[in-house]
Motif scaffolding. Sequence first.
Motif, PDB file in Angstrom:
ATOM      1  N   ILE A  31       0.840  -1.203   0.000  1.00 19.90           N
ATOM      2  CA  ILE A  31       0.000   0.000   0.000  1.00 19.90           C
ATOM      3  C   ILE A  31       0.873   1.250   0.000  1.00 19.90           C
ATOM      4  CG2 ILE A  31      -1.702   1.326   1.307  1.00 19.90           C
ATOM      5  CD1 ILE A  31      -2.912  -1.135   0.051  1.00 19.90           C
ATOM      6  N   THR A  32       1.931   1.226   0.795  1.00 19.30           N
ATOM      7  CA  THR A  32       2.840   2.370   0.860  1.00 19.30           C
ATOM      8  C   THR A  32       3.503   2.617  -0.491  1.00 19.30           C
ATOM      9  OG1 THR A  32       3.277   1.936   3.207  1.00 19.30           O
ATOM     10  CG2 THR A  32       4.843   3.334   2.037  1.00 19.30           C
ATOM     11  N   ALA A  33       3.961   1.540  -1.127  1.00 19.31           N
ATOM     12  CA  ALA A  33       4.609   1.672  -2.430  1.00 19.31           C
ATOM     13  C   ALA A  33       3.627   2.187  -3.481  1.00 19.31           C
ATOM     14  CB  ALA A  33       5.190   0.328  -2.858  1.00 19.31           C
ATOM     15  N   ILE A 278       7.453  -4.234  -7.085  1.00 18.56           N
ATOM     16  CA  ILE A 278       8.101  -3.480  -6.014  1.00 18.56           C
ATOM     17  C   ILE A 278       9.387  -4.222  -5.649  1.00 18.56           C
ATOM     18  CG2 ILE A 278       7.825  -2.523  -3.705  1.00 18.56           C
ATOM     19  CD1 ILE A 278       4.767  -2.980  -4.093  1.00 18.56           C
ATOM     20  N   PRO A 279      10.533  -3.580  -5.712  1.00 25.37           N
ATOM     21  CA  PRO A 279      11.794  -4.270  -5.408  1.00 25.37           C
ATOM     22  C   PRO A 279      11.776  -4.942  -4.040  1.00 25.37           C
ATOM     23  CG  PRO A 279      12.230  -2.129  -6.383  1.00 25.37           C
ATOM     24  CD  PRO A 279      10.759  -2.180  -6.117  1.00 25.37           C
ATOM     25  N   GLY A 280      12.123  -6.220  -4.034  1.00 22.79           N
ATOM     26  CA  GLY A 280      12.201  -6.965  -2.787  1.00 22.79           C
ATOM     27  C   GLY A 280      10.870  -7.434  -2.245  1.00 22.79           C
ATOM     28  N   ILE A 281       9.773  -7.078  -2.898  1.00 19.44           N
ATOM     29  CA  ILE A 281       8.432  -7.459  -2.401  1.00 19.44           C
ATOM     30  C   ILE A 281       7.656  -8.243  -3.448  1.00 19.44           C
ATOM     31  CG2 ILE A 281       6.215  -6.608  -1.567  1.00 19.44           C
ATOM     32  CD1 ILE A 281       7.694  -4.275  -0.303  1.00 19.44           C
ATOM     33  N   GLY A 282       7.423  -7.640  -4.603  1.00 21.48           N
ATOM     34  CA  GLY A 282       6.654  -8.292  -5.653  1.00 21.48           C
ATOM     35  C   GLY A 282       5.641  -7.346  -6.257  1.00 21.48           C
ATOM     36  N   SER A 283       4.567  -7.869  -6.792  1.00 24.28           N
ATOM     37  CA  SER A 283       3.539  -7.059  -7.438  1.00 24.28           C
ATOM     38  C   SER A 283       2.803  -6.199  -6.414  1.00 24.28           C
ATOM     39  CB  SER A 283       2.544  -7.958  -8.170  1.00 24.28           C
ATOM     40  OG  SER A 283       3.186  -8.705  -9.183  1.00 24.28           O
ATOM     41  N   TYR A 284       2.178  -5.122  -6.915  1.00 21.90           N
ATOM     42  CA  TYR A 284       1.477  -4.188  -6.032  1.00 21.90           C
ATOM     43  C   TYR A 284       0.232  -4.819  -5.416  1.00 21.90           C
ATOM     44  CZ  TYR A 284       4.386  -0.310  -7.628  1.00 21.90           C
ATOM     45  OH  TYR A 284       5.451   0.519  -7.886  1.00 21.90           O
ATOM     46  N   SER A 285      -0.350  -5.797  -6.089  1.00 20.09           N
ATOM     47  CA  SER A 285      -1.570  -6.443  -5.608  1.00 20.09           C
ATOM     48  C   SER A 285      -1.698  -7.785  -6.318  1.00 20.09           C
ATOM     49  CB  SER A 285      -2.789  -5.559  -5.898  1.00 20.09           C
ATOM     50  OG  SER A 285      -4.000  -6.242  -5.635  1.00 20.09           O
ATOM     51  N   ASP A 286      -2.691  -8.569  -5.939  1.00 18.83           N
ATOM     52  CA  ASP A 286      -2.945  -9.807  -6.677  1.00 18.83           C
ATOM     53  C   ASP A 286      -3.731  -9.531  -7.954  1.00 18.83           C
ATOM     54  OD1 ASP A 286      -5.329  -9.157  -5.449  1.00 18.83           O
ATOM     55  OD2 ASP A 286      -5.822 -11.204  -4.866  1.00 18.83           O
ATOM     56  N   HIS A 287      -4.140  -8.274  -8.171  1.00 20.80           N
ATOM     57  CA  HIS A 287      -4.706  -7.800  -9.425  1.00 20.80           C
ATOM     58  C   HIS A 287      -3.737  -6.797 -10.036  1.00 20.80           C
ATOM     59  CE1 HIS A 287      -9.208  -8.865  -9.276  1.00 20.80           C
ATOM     60  NE2 HIS A 287      -8.663  -9.468  -8.249  1.00 20.80           N
ATOM     61  N   PHE A 288      -3.909  -6.521 -11.314  1.00 23.99           N
ATOM     62  CA  PHE A 288      -3.291  -5.365 -11.936  1.00 23.99           C
ATOM     63  C   PHE A 288      -4.340  -4.260 -12.010  1.00 23.99           C
ATOM     64  CE2 PHE A 288      -0.532  -8.607 -14.280  1.00 23.99           C
ATOM     65  CZ  PHE A 288       0.505  -8.479 -13.364  1.00 23.99           C
ATOM     66  N   ALA A 289      -3.895  -3.030 -12.157  1.00 20.57           N
ATOM     67  CA  ALA A 289      -4.817  -1.901 -12.251  1.00 20.57           C
ATOM     68  C   ALA A 289      -5.279  -1.717 -13.693  1.00 20.57           C
ATOM     69  CB  ALA A 289      -4.144  -0.631 -11.747  1.00 20.57           C
ATOM     70  N   TYR A 290      -6.387  -1.015 -13.836  1.00 15.77           N
ATOM     71  CA  TYR A 290      -6.924  -0.714 -15.168  1.00 15.77           C
ATOM     72  C   TYR A 290      -7.185   0.781 -15.266  1.00 15.77           C
ATOM     73  CZ  TYR A 290     -10.112  -0.452 -19.134  1.00 15.77           C
ATOM     74  OH  TYR A 290     -10.716  -0.115 -20.324  1.00 15.77           O
ATOM     75  N   THR A 291      -6.800   1.368 -16.388  1.00 15.87           N
ATOM     76  CA  THR A 291      -7.016   2.795 -16.585  1.00 15.87           C
ATOM     77  C   THR A 291      -7.701   3.054 -17.919  1.00 15.87           C
ATOM     78  OG1 THR A 291      -5.941   4.972 -16.740  1.00 15.87           O
ATOM     79  CG2 THR A 291      -4.716   3.095 -17.609  1.00 15.87           C
ATOM     80  N   ALA A 292      -8.543   4.064 -17.940  1.00 17.93           N
ATOM     81  CA  ALA A 292      -9.227   4.470 -19.171  1.00 17.93           C
ATOM     82  C   ALA A 292      -9.293   5.992 -19.205  1.00 17.93           C
ATOM     83  CB  ALA A 292     -10.629   3.870 -19.242  1.00 17.93           C
ATOM     84  N   THR A 293      -9.040   6.542 -20.370  1.00 18.05           N
ATOM     85  CA  THR A 293      -9.131   7.984 -20.577  1.00 18.05           C
ATOM     86  C   THR A 293     -10.294   8.253 -21.512  1.00 18.05           C
ATOM     87  OG1 THR A 293      -6.739   8.199 -20.333  1.00 18.05           O
ATOM     88  CG2 THR A 293      -7.914  10.054 -21.317  1.00 18.05           C
ATOM     89  N   MET A 294     -11.128   9.219 -21.169  1.00 20.68           N
ATOM     90  CA  MET A 294     -12.323   9.498 -21.969  1.00 20.68           C
ATOM     91  C   MET A 294     -12.624  10.978 -21.999  1.00 20.68           C
ATOM     92  SD  MET A 294     -14.809   7.744 -19.163  1.00 20.68           S
ATOM     93  CE  MET A 294     -13.607   6.431 -19.014  1.00 20.68           C
ATOM     94  N   ASN A 295     -13.307  11.389 -23.034  1.00 19.22           N
ATOM     95  CA  ASN A 295     -13.771  12.762 -23.154  1.00 19.22           C
ATOM     96  C   ASN A 295     -15.226  12.839 -22.708  1.00 19.22           C
ATOM     97  OD1 ASN A 295     -11.332  13.733 -24.249  1.00 19.22           O
ATOM     98  ND2 ASN A 295     -11.929  13.081 -26.308  1.00 19.22           N
ATOM     99  N   VAL A 296     -15.491  13.823 -21.853  1.00 14.14           N
ATOM    100  CA  VAL A 296     -16.852  14.035 -21.369  1.00 14.14           C
ATOM    101  C   VAL A 296     -17.561  14.982 -22.321  1.00 14.14           C
ATOM    102  CG1 VAL A 296     -18.284  14.783 -19.445  1.00 14.14           C
ATOM    103  CG2 VAL A 296     -16.066  13.701 -19.009  1.00 14.14           C
TER     104      VAL A 296
END
Length: 415
Positions: A31-33, A278-296
Amino acid sequence: MSLSTKDGSLKLLTFNLWGLKYVSKCRTERITAFAKKLRSQPDYDVVALQEIWTDSDWDIIVETCGDVYPYTRKFSSGILTGPGLAILSKVPIKRTFLYRFPVNGTPAAFYRGDWYVGKAVAITLLEPLYDGASPIALLNSHMHAPYALTGSSAYACVRACQAWEIASIVQTFTEAGYAVILVGDLNSRPGSLPYRILESEACLTDSWEEIHGATILEKLKQMTPEDQILLGGATCDSTLNTWRADRRPDEACRLDYALIDRTKLRVVDASVQFTDKIPGIGSYSDHFAYTATMNVLPRSLKTPGYPDRAVRLGVYQELSDLVAEYLRSNNYWRSWLRIAHFWVSVWIFIGCLAVIVVVSFVAPWSSILFMLLGSLSLATGLLDGQIGFLFGRNERRALQEVILQVKDATNVLQN
């Protein structure tokens, strides 16, 4: 108040951070990373999080990113903890509220916890990005998890009912002129019944498929782990995730979404993020994040067109059949067995009392053992009886309500 953000462009991130206390590995360090990386790359306008279940984790994120994201909200509900839903935003928040799902697993599955955290959909209404822009209704949810591919542990009926509830909320905001965005870990694969309910009944469009085309599950299974992420949008069970490295390559799937109202939003980019380690720890979560960019787009009362009538009726019938089957098998028999357990435990307790009277003259010390046995039997029977009688009836009525709502929708469509 309106806020001009990149000329009406909105970039959002949704991330399940796997924040189970005492269970998730290296939770605080991860969480900190995450908070530090989010602070160093502040190009997201809105960040929606799931599985933020401890106040200390939320405090770390807010303290680290508070100057970049001045508008924050962590939602609270449930019995043992909240639903784990939170939001950070550069856009002013106008209003928030929480809708808890009436169908959400069972309290008997205490080792899974979905019922106890109070799974829900968190609604955040944002100020328009510019004068005349469509107001944004951001729905953040984490639906009930599947613990198997088939059978009662798959909780397919539960998620389908939750998708139906979300669709009703989406319809309300869409008709009111809001640009609706549904994000989160929906625990449902593309093409599944919950996914199709959100497509056909809520008229939401998958932002990933707007950019990358339709998801073909069989093709996804045959891709390399790298292409599963880059081309298939896989956010869960990837072998490239250190916390899921033991999974088979064909288990990788897409469970995290940003579903949108395309009459008021235009997607310009979509990708999977936070795939590094994350060095010495591993992935940030057991999921990966998802991002989307959109025009309103500018404010409009135009509503998205519903799909073909036959498609909607097919979804209605499938949902009704699934709920009816659940009521006939799981709900009825589980409630009956729990109530039966209660009455059996009562007779066991009475029997133990009679035995105590007899053995007290022969072996007084054994009376303690029979008292413990009878008390334990009665205590578990009382608990099981309450679950069967109170929860079972409550769940049955909630499921019957879904069937009645689907029947109403069917009648309207047919007439």
